[in-house]
Scaffold this active site. Sequence first.
Site, PDB file in Angstrom:
ATOM      1  N   LEU A  52       2.322   6.248  -4.962  1.00 49.91           N
ATOM      2  CA  LEU A  52       3.898   7.399  -5.607  1.00 49.91           C
ATOM      3  C   LEU A  52       3.323   8.598  -6.555  1.00 49.91           C
ATOM      4  O   LEU A  52       4.122   9.059  -6.880  1.00 49.91           O
ATOM      5  CB  LEU A  52       4.358   6.315  -6.549  1.00 49.91           C
ATOM      6  CG  LEU A  52       4.676   4.979  -5.842  1.00 49.91           C
ATOM      7  CD1 LEU A  52       5.495   4.059  -7.182  1.00 49.91           C
ATOM      8  CD2 LEU A  52       6.113   5.590  -5.013  1.00 49.91           C
ATOM      9  N   ARG A  53       2.289   9.068  -6.587  1.00 49.36           N
ATOM     10  CA  ARG A  53       1.209  10.129  -7.030  1.00 49.36           C
ATOM     11  C   ARG A  53       1.718   9.553  -8.175  1.00 49.36           C
ATOM     12  O   ARG A  53       0.830  10.681  -9.266  1.00 49.36           O
ATOM     13  CB  ARG A  53       2.374  10.926  -6.304  1.00 49.36           C
ATOM     14  CG  ARG A  53       1.913  10.992  -4.719  1.00 49.36           C
ATOM     15  CD  ARG A  53       0.401  10.980  -4.584  1.00 49.36           C
ATOM     16  NE  ARG A  53       0.117  11.103  -3.393  1.00 49.36           N
ATOM     17  CZ  ARG A  53      -0.741  10.882  -2.040  1.00 49.36           C
ATOM     18  NH1 ARG A  53      -1.750   9.957  -2.886  1.00 49.36           N
ATOM     19  NH2 ARG A  53      -0.797  11.700  -1.004  1.00 49.36           N
TER      20      ARG A  53
ATOM     21  N   ASP B 206       0.782   1.996   4.018  1.00 49.83           N
ATOM     22  CA  ASP B 206      -0.393   3.653   3.592  1.00 49.83           C
ATOM     23  C   ASP B 206       0.756   4.800   3.364  1.00 49.83           C
ATOM     24  O   ASP B 206       0.383   6.475   3.301  1.00 49.83           O
ATOM     25  CB  ASP B 206      -0.988   4.290   4.160  1.00 49.83           C
ATOM     26  CG  ASP B 206      -1.975   4.655   3.195  1.00 49.83           C
ATOM     27  OD1 ASP B 206      -2.135   4.912   2.421  1.00 49.83           O
ATOM     28  OD2 ASP B 206      -3.556   5.319   4.430  1.00 49.83           O
TER      29      ASP B 206
ATOM     30  N   HIS C 213       0.640  -0.820  -0.318  1.00 47.21           N
ATOM     31  CA  HIS C 213       0.065  -0.347  -0.088  1.00 47.21           C
ATOM     32  C   HIS C 213       0.580   1.533   0.289  1.00 47.21           C
ATOM     33  O   HIS C 213       1.261   1.703   0.721  1.00 47.21           O
ATOM     34  CB  HIS C 213      -0.764  -0.086   1.162  1.00 47.21           C
ATOM     35  CG  HIS C 213      -1.857   0.777   1.331  1.00 47.21           C
ATOM     36  ND1 HIS C 213      -3.394   0.735   1.533  1.00 47.21           N
ATOM     37  CD2 HIS C 213      -2.374   2.537   1.192  1.00 47.21           C
ATOM     38  CE1 HIS C 213      -3.542   1.441   1.431  1.00 47.21           C
ATOM     39  NE2 HIS C 213      -3.634   2.295   1.022  1.00 47.21           N
TER      40      HIS C 213
ATOM     41  N   HIS D 241       2.212  14.329   0.317  1.00 45.02           N
ATOM     42  CA  HIS D 241       2.073  15.704   0.273  1.00 45.02           C
ATOM     43  C   HIS D 241       2.671  17.059   0.216  1.00 45.02           C
ATOM     44  O   HIS D 241       3.621  16.987   1.657  1.00 45.02           O
ATOM     45  CB  HIS D 241       1.288  15.879   1.479  1.00 45.02           C
ATOM     46  CG  HIS D 241      -0.512  14.848   1.243  1.00 45.02           C
ATOM     47  ND1 HIS D 241      -1.367  14.647   0.258  1.00 45.02           N
ATOM     48  CD2 HIS D 241      -0.753  14.239   2.239  1.00 45.02           C
ATOM     49  CE1 HIS D 241      -2.180  13.880   0.503  1.00 45.02           C
ATOM     50  NE2 HIS D 241      -1.801  13.325   1.420  1.00 45.02           N
TER      51      HIS D 241
ATOM     52  N   HIS E 227      -5.823  -0.917   5.350  1.00 43.43           N
ATOM     53  CA  HIS E 227      -5.471  -0.178   6.962  1.00 43.43           C
ATOM     54  C   HIS E 227      -6.507  -0.296   7.772  1.00 43.43           C
ATOM     55  O   HIS E 227      -7.508   0.717   8.178  1.00 43.43           O
ATOM     56  CB  HIS E 227      -5.508   1.271   6.336  1.00 43.43           C
ATOM     57  CG  HIS E 227      -6.761   2.267   5.242  1.00 43.43           C
ATOM     58  ND1 HIS E 227      -7.606   2.013   5.964  1.00 43.43           N
ATOM     59  CD2 HIS E 227      -5.882   2.793   3.714  1.00 43.43           C
ATOM     60  CE1 HIS E 227      -8.396   2.980   4.432  1.00 43.43           C
ATOM     61  NE2 HIS E 227      -7.056   3.103   4.010  1.00 43.43           N
TER      62      HIS E 227
ATOM     63  N   ASN F  34      -6.241   9.312   6.689  1.00 44.15           N
ATOM     64  CA  ASN F  34      -7.636   8.735   6.785  1.00 44.15           C
ATOM     65  C   ASN F  34      -6.486   6.771   6.339  1.00 44.15           C
ATOM     66  O   ASN F  34      -5.940   6.645   5.812  1.00 44.15           O
ATOM     67  CB  ASN F  34      -8.066   8.940   5.452  1.00 44.15           C
ATOM     68  CG  ASN F  34      -9.453   8.216   4.690  1.00 44.15           C
ATOM     69  OD1 ASN F  34      -9.732   7.012   5.060  1.00 44.15           O
ATOM     70  ND2 ASN F  34     -10.458   8.971   4.383  1.00 44.15           N
TER      71      ASN F  34
ATOM     72  N   HIS G 208     -10.444   0.274   1.170  1.00 42.93           N
ATOM     73  CA  HIS G 208     -11.058   0.997   1.497  1.00 42.93           C
ATOM     74  C   HIS G 208     -11.957   1.375   2.281  1.00 42.93           C
ATOM     75  O   HIS G 208     -13.084   1.861   1.488  1.00 42.93           O
ATOM     76  CB  HIS G 208     -10.622   2.204   0.773  1.00 42.93           C
ATOM     77  CG  HIS G 208     -10.345   3.845   1.955  1.00 42.93           C
ATOM     78  ND1 HIS G 208      -9.197   4.176   1.556  1.00 42.93           N
ATOM     79  CD2 HIS G 208     -11.698   4.634   2.015  1.00 42.93           C
ATOM     80  CE1 HIS G 208      -9.220   5.701   2.378  1.00 42.93           C
ATOM     81  NE2 HIS G 208     -10.410   5.076   2.572  1.00 42.93           N
TER      82      HIS G 208
ATOM     83  N   ASN H 244      -4.447   6.271  -7.301  1.00 42.73           N
ATOM     84  CA  ASN H 244      -5.478   7.419  -6.960  1.00 42.73           C
ATOM     85  C   ASN H 244      -4.773   8.312  -8.236  1.00 42.73           C
ATOM     86  O   ASN H 244      -3.564   8.856  -7.282  1.00 42.73           O
ATOM     87  CB  ASN H 244      -5.917   7.537  -5.931  1.00 42.73           C
ATOM     88  CG  ASN H 244      -5.101   7.409  -4.642  1.00 42.73           C
ATOM     89  OD1 ASN H 244      -3.561   7.190  -4.726  1.00 42.73           O
ATOM     90  ND2 ASN H 244      -4.859   8.147  -3.797  1.00 42.73           N
TER      91      ASN H 244
END
Length: 428
Positions: free
Chosen positions: A59-60, A303, A56, A307, A230, A276, A177, A90
């Site tokens: 890597l964006r 996770d 999980h 950011h 998670h 989250n 999730h 995502n």
Amino acid sequence: MSKTLIRGAKVLGGEPQDVLIDGATIAEVGTGLSAEGAEVIEADGNVLLPGLVDLHTHLREPGREDSETVLTGTRAAASGGYTNVFAMANTFPVADTAGVVEQVWRLGQESGYCDVQPIGAVTVGLEGAKLAELGAMHESAAGVTVFSDDGKCVHDAVIMRRALEYVKAFGGVVAQHAQEPRLTEGAQMNEGVVSAELGLGGWPAVAEESIIARDVLLAEHVGSRVHICHLSTAGSVEIVRWAKSRGIDVTAEVTPHHLLLTDELVRSYNPVYKVNPPLRTERDVLALREALADGTIDIVATDHAPHPHEDKDCEWAAAAMGMVGLETALSVVQETMVDTGLLDWAGVADRMSFKPAKIGQATGHGRPVSAGEPANLTLVDTAYRGQVDPAGFASRSRNTPYEGRELPGRVTHTWLRGKATLVDGKLT
């Protein structure tokens, strides 16, 4: 072919042994080994583990390269002892087609610091309305086996059932999730005493637990595999424990931060603690540790959620949810599970390498430290203690909840198929 001799390492925390790496493979494990021309690493009793596997990771890339890229994320992974990570879907665009997952997979191959296995989205655009191209992503060069809308819940029971039925055909797994969206509208932190005192919108445990209960029953009904991302509450532990006792094919993960941190930290209003699912109570933390120890929770997953500074350096309500975790995960597990006596290092290898590799079908990873196996390894100085300094992170982002906190253990070396990616704590 290059050779490396690791001398005097405690393999999985056992008695000191020598490990000879020849090319990409472990050639020999024993005592008193020697090899002409080999580079010698004096382990001095440090613990040698199989390369860690994270099921999980965010890597964006593509789309949010300001917070992380595949290259910077895999460098962070190598720094934390990981040789394989599963990249969540995502991104922008969402990894819901064969083209996008192949792009991420190829970027991982080019990085060279660890293997990257893309996770495919369950639904188109993570919107929860229509199944994504699950079969095409599985048949692509990326060979996707894990599917998740993480960041969002697959809240529609019919869509979730169809996804479970679809992946069953090729032995895939849906990673859920667990968050009932109607129960978490406006939620800012765990619902409880602290949220009431602070006047912040509460995120009830039942929002997670109700989805887990539904999905284990759906998995049983269709005879498929479901993985719970998670997991964060004591009630969720009991539901998963019940499901496993019933023979339902369910696995679950816990993050390092949910093993250590509680909602009391939110009193600081520091958005670094906004995540989250939210940080829960001390009772939940202790239940999660016990469940990881007894196998109810199968694995630790980071996770890792990077950011940029501006998304965290703001008022609590406006801040993004998430924490970086690849470079501190093993230290947190040592503090919460090993130093407390709940797990030994063989248990850590099981929860952070063997089992996540099995769940995600990561070929060549999560293998025993023995002759003939791929040389995916990490060496850990377990006696080390030091303060966390995010300025030294390989990750592009710095949103760690552990800044200035003293944690035990330090990864000194990581090898990916015999090639050193980390030497003496420095990336190669």
